[in-house]
Design a protein around this motif. Structure first.
Motif, PDB file in Angstrom:
ATOM      1  N   ALA A  70      63.205  40.813 -17.517  1.00 29.76           N
ATOM      2  CA  ALA A  70      64.227  40.691 -18.569  1.00 29.76           C
ATOM      3  C   ALA A  70      63.704  39.962 -19.806  1.00 29.76           C
ATOM      4  O   ALA A  70      64.431  39.792 -20.783  1.00 29.76           O
ATOM      5  CB  ALA A  70      65.465  39.960 -18.020  1.00 29.76           C
ATOM      6  N   SER A  71      62.422  39.520 -19.759  1.00 33.65           N
ATOM      7  CA  SER A  71      61.825  38.866 -20.935  1.00 33.65           C
ATOM      8  C   SER A  71      61.415  39.923 -21.953  1.00 33.65           C
ATOM      9  O   SER A  71      61.244  41.103 -21.622  1.00 33.65           O
ATOM     10  CB  SER A  71      60.564  38.101 -20.537  1.00 33.65           C
ATOM     11  N   THR A 118      70.505  37.921 -20.938  1.00 36.89           N
ATOM     12  CA  THR A 118      69.067  38.180 -21.123  1.00 36.89           C
ATOM     13  C   THR A 118      68.496  37.242 -22.179  1.00 36.89           C
ATOM     14  O   THR A 118      69.231  36.597 -22.927  1.00 36.89           O
ATOM     15  CB  THR A 118      68.804  39.617 -21.594  1.00 36.89           C
ATOM     16  N   GLU A 119      67.171  37.241 -22.266  1.00 34.10           N
ATOM     17  CA  GLU A 119      66.508  36.406 -23.266  1.00 34.10           C
ATOM     18  C   GLU A 119      66.958  36.802 -24.675  1.00 34.10           C
ATOM     19  O   GLU A 119      67.235  35.941 -25.505  1.00 34.10           O
ATOM     20  CB  GLU A 119      64.997  36.563 -23.133  1.00 34.10           C
ATOM     21  N   ALA A 120      67.053  38.111 -24.922  1.00 42.23           N
ATOM     22  CA  ALA A 120      67.445  38.553 -26.257  1.00 42.23           C
ATOM     23  C   ALA A 120      68.850  38.043 -26.594  1.00 42.23           C
ATOM     24  O   ALA A 120      69.111  37.577 -27.708  1.00 42.23           O
ATOM     25  CB  ALA A 120      67.398  40.079 -26.327  1.00 42.23           C
ATOM     26  N   GLN A 121      69.761  38.109 -25.620  1.00 45.85           N
ATOM     27  CA  GLN A 121      71.122  37.622 -25.862  1.00 45.85           C
ATOM     28  C   GLN A 121      71.122  36.109 -26.072  1.00 45.85           C
ATOM     29  O   GLN A 121      71.821  35.591 -26.942  1.00 45.85           O
ATOM     30  CB  GLN A 121      72.028  38.001 -24.684  1.00 45.85           C
ATOM     31  N   ALA A 122      70.327  35.400 -25.261  1.00 40.25           N
ATOM     32  CA  ALA A 122      70.275  33.939 -25.381  1.00 40.25           C
ATOM     33  C   ALA A 122      69.744  33.542 -26.748  1.00 40.25           C
ATOM     34  O   ALA A 122      70.255  32.631 -27.390  1.00 40.25           O
ATOM     35  CB  ALA A 122      69.398  33.354 -24.285  1.00 40.25           C
ATOM     36  N   ARG A 123      68.734  34.251 -27.211  1.00 42.30           N
ATOM     37  CA  ARG A 123      68.152  33.947 -28.520  1.00 42.30           C
ATOM     38  C   ARG A 123      69.164  34.166 -29.617  1.00 42.30           C
ATOM     39  O   ARG A 123      69.259  33.377 -30.569  1.00 42.30           O
ATOM     40  CB  ARG A 123      66.917  34.818 -28.753  1.00 42.30           C
ATOM     41  N   LYS A 129      68.233  32.166 -32.770  1.00 40.36           N
ATOM     42  CA  LYS A 129      66.787  32.366 -32.945  1.00 40.36           C
ATOM     43  C   LYS A 129      66.521  33.828 -33.303  1.00 40.36           C
ATOM     44  O   LYS A 129      67.240  34.709 -32.849  1.00 40.36           O
ATOM     45  CB  LYS A 129      66.027  32.019 -31.663  1.00 40.36           C
ATOM     46  N   PRO A 130      65.476  34.092 -34.084  1.00 37.87           N
ATOM     47  CA  PRO A 130      65.195  35.495 -34.428  1.00 37.87           C
ATOM     48  C   PRO A 130      64.807  36.292 -33.186  1.00 37.87           C
ATOM     49  O   PRO A 130      64.250  35.733 -32.244  1.00 37.87           O
ATOM     50  CB  PRO A 130      64.007  35.393 -35.398  1.00 37.87           C
ATOM     51  N   PRO A 131      65.127  37.602 -33.158  1.00 38.28           N
ATOM     52  CA  PRO A 131      64.900  38.402 -31.953  1.00 38.28           C
ATOM     53  C   PRO A 131      63.463  38.844 -31.776  1.00 38.28           C
ATOM     54  O   PRO A 131      63.214  39.917 -31.273  1.00 38.28           O
ATOM     55  CB  PRO A 131      65.816  39.609 -32.168  1.00 38.28           C
ATOM     56  N   ALA A 132      62.509  38.019 -32.202  1.00 41.47           N
ATOM     57  CA  ALA A 132      61.101  38.375 -31.990  1.00 41.47           C
ATOM     58  C   ALA A 132      60.572  37.590 -30.809  1.00 41.47           C
ATOM     59  O   ALA A 132      61.123  36.563 -30.446  1.00 41.47           O
ATOM     60  CB  ALA A 132      60.295  38.042 -33.233  1.00 41.47           C
ATOM     61  N   GLY A 165      59.116  43.529 -28.623  1.00 41.42           N
ATOM     62  CA  GLY A 165      60.439  42.984 -28.947  1.00 41.42           C
ATOM     63  C   GLY A 165      61.568  43.516 -28.082  1.00 41.42           C
ATOM     64  O   GLY A 165      62.726  43.137 -28.282  1.00 41.42           O
ATOM     65  N   THR A 166      61.264  44.394 -27.123  1.00 38.48           N
ATOM     66  CA  THR A 166      62.295  44.861 -26.184  1.00 38.48           C
ATOM     67  C   THR A 166      61.938  44.364 -24.779  1.00 38.48           C
ATOM     68  O   THR A 166      60.785  43.990 -24.516  1.00 38.48           O
ATOM     69  CB  THR A 166      62.394  46.410 -26.161  1.00 38.48           C
ATOM     70  N   GLU A 167      62.927  44.381 -23.891  1.00 39.38           N
ATOM     71  CA  GLU A 167      62.685  43.858 -22.544  1.00 39.38           C
ATOM     72  C   GLU A 167      61.608  44.679 -21.828  1.00 39.38           C
ATOM     73  O   GLU A 167      61.518  45.891 -21.995  1.00 39.38           O
ATOM     74  CB  GLU A 167      63.976  43.902 -21.710  1.00 39.38           C
TER      75      GLU A 167
END
Ligand SMILES: CC(=O)SCCNC(=O)CCNC(=O)[C@H](O)C(C)(C)COP(=O)(O)OP(=O)(O)OC[C@H]1O[C@@H](n2cnc3c(N)ncnc32)[C@H](O)[C@@H]1OP(=O)(O)O
Ligand SMILES: N[C@@H](CCO)C(=O)O
Length: 398
Positions: free
Chosen positions: A138-139, A16-21, A26-29, A144-146
């Motif tokens: 999934a973005s 997911t984007e959060a995992q990729a970040r 990268k910060p999870p924002a 800040g959540t999917e």
């Protein structure tokens, strides 16, 4: 040939984007992947806010895209290439980060090829609702959540509206050509109908004018395969350690049956039996089962289940005649020079659909007929038969 996947293999999931970040430090924002940021060979542009046909909206939409060739000073050589259901912006292999991948139309787009990048400026966006860089379920939402199940219901027209806003931001008022296969062909058709002044040429490959009841039925069992996986958790699986990979892999197996032809499967796999990797001792599987398992499992490593449902539902929405007085009236709006290609063994979007499109286009280069390619590969022929598909695009662009 590889045989390492069995029906019981539990593959690692889509990232997911959060995992990729997190992997990229990268910060999870939300808000990273800024406009123009390259990630590998991909770039990003933000458009929006957008309101959708069914009433939903998104404040900001990120479109991931790739380009090849140079935009001319008069901006008249831009070709928009629109991908199919599970495709992405990666048409051609590129060495952005030293990692070269083939791309899904490497035999068609490139220097000296049918879409000659020495002449054309080629733009390929990932569709809205997808999971390869553009905004999708999934973005990350503004909280800040999917988005997950909060992601709005999209139609083909909504996705094209996002592509038009993306074209505006790129500064391209009129495309020299809009080219698309399968779901991308639905998008290409909508472009030519909705904004004829912005489309000089259009290529519609293996796509229908409306998604029929038969096609909706094929999609509906795939959606149900995902939803009936207990790990789908009604769509809220992003924080869990495991996701609906089994349901998604089953959906892909079902889909693949429509992407290939009976003749090909029979010829290629016959009744071949393999027992090398059987977990059942005396058991085993037919080679064709292994093939479906392989593609089902491979798919779960590159695709998000919620995104798959969103995109399949968008395909279901496709009807160029909706609110426009019917299919014939809608198609008569098209002013672009057109080529329409069908594949004789396509059991997903049979040639009758392309006949219906060609019949009503004013500037189809083959008059009232589509080009019908003879191919054993079925629907996926538009991805595999690069020489014959390329020849048709060549005729259009000449
Ligand atoms: C615009 C877009 O649509 S982009 C999306 C396109 N991409 C996809 O659809 C991804 C899935 N891939 C495919 O459907 C196909 O690979 C296509 C359409 C891209 C190309 O088709 P083909 O060249 O005929 O490939 P084919 O369907 O035979 O698949 C080959 C794979 O199956 C494997 N395979 C073949 N037979 C078997 C078998 N009996 N058991 C297990 N695996 C098998 C091969 O090892 C090969 O693996 P690899 O992908 O790691 O190289
Ligand atoms: N193989 C294609 C088929 C749909 O056109 C895809 O997965 O997108």
């Amino acid at each position: 040939m590889e045989w390492q996947f069995s029906a019981d293999t539990v593959p690692s999931s889509f990232v997911t984007e959060a995992q990729a970040r997190s992997l990229l430090g990268k910060p999870p924002a939300t808000g990273a992947w800024r406009d123009g940021d390259p990630v590998g060979s991909r770039r990003f542009l933000h458009v929006g806010p957008l309101r959708f046909e069914a009433g939903g909206s998104l404040g900001a939409v990120r479109i991931a895209y790739e380009t090849w060739g140079e935009l001319s000073p008069s901006r008249d050589n831009a070709v928009l290439v629109l991908h199919a259901l599970t495709g992405d912006s990666h048409l051609v292999g590129a060495a952005g980060d030293g990692h070269v991948t083939a791309g899904w139309w490497g035999g068609i787009v490139g220097p000296g090829l049918a879409i000659d990048t020495d002449r054309w400026f080629v733009v390929a966006p990932n569709m809205l609702g997808g999971c390869q860089g553009s905004t999708g379920p999934a973005s990350l939402a503004p909280d800040g959540t999917e988005w997950g199940t909060r992601f709005p219901y999209l139609t083909i027209r909504d996705q094209v509206a996002a592509q038009m806003a993306f074209g505006d931001r790129l500064g391209i008022d009129r495309w020299a050509a809009v080219v698309g296969g399968s779901m991308g062909g639905m998008h290409a058709l909508e472009w030519a109908i909705e904004a004829p002044e912005r489309v000089a040429r259009v290529a519609v490959l293996a796509a229908p004018p409306v998604t029929t009841a038969d096609q909706i039925a094929l999609n509906s069992v795939q959606i149900e395969a995902i939803r009936s996986d207990p790990l789908f958790r009604s769509g809220d699986y992003y924080d869990a350690d495991d996701g609906p990979t089994r349901g998604l892999a089953l959906a892909r197996r079902m889909a693949l049956l429509n992407y290939r032809s009976p003749a090909e499967l029979n010829l290629r796999f016959e009744r071949a039996w393999q027992s090398e990797i059987s977990p059942l001792g005396a058991g085993g599987r037919f080679a064709v089962e292994s093939y479906l398992d392989f593609h089902g499992n491979k798919f779960t490593r590159r695709f998000d289940a919620n995104s798959y449902i969103t995109l399949v539902q968008a395909m279901d929405s496709h009807d160029v005649g909706r609110g426009r007085g019917g299919v014939a009236a809608a198609l008569s709006r098209v002013t672009a020079r057109a080529v329409v290609v069908g594949i004789d063994s396509d059991r997903l979007f049979p040639v009758e659909g392309q006949r219906r499109i060609a019949r009503h286009l004013r500037h189809n280069i083959d008059g009232a007929d589509p080009v019908v390619l003879e191919s054993g590969y079925g629907h996926d022929g538009f991805l595999i038969e690069t020489e014959t598909i390329g020849a048709q695009l060549d005729r259009l662009l000449d």
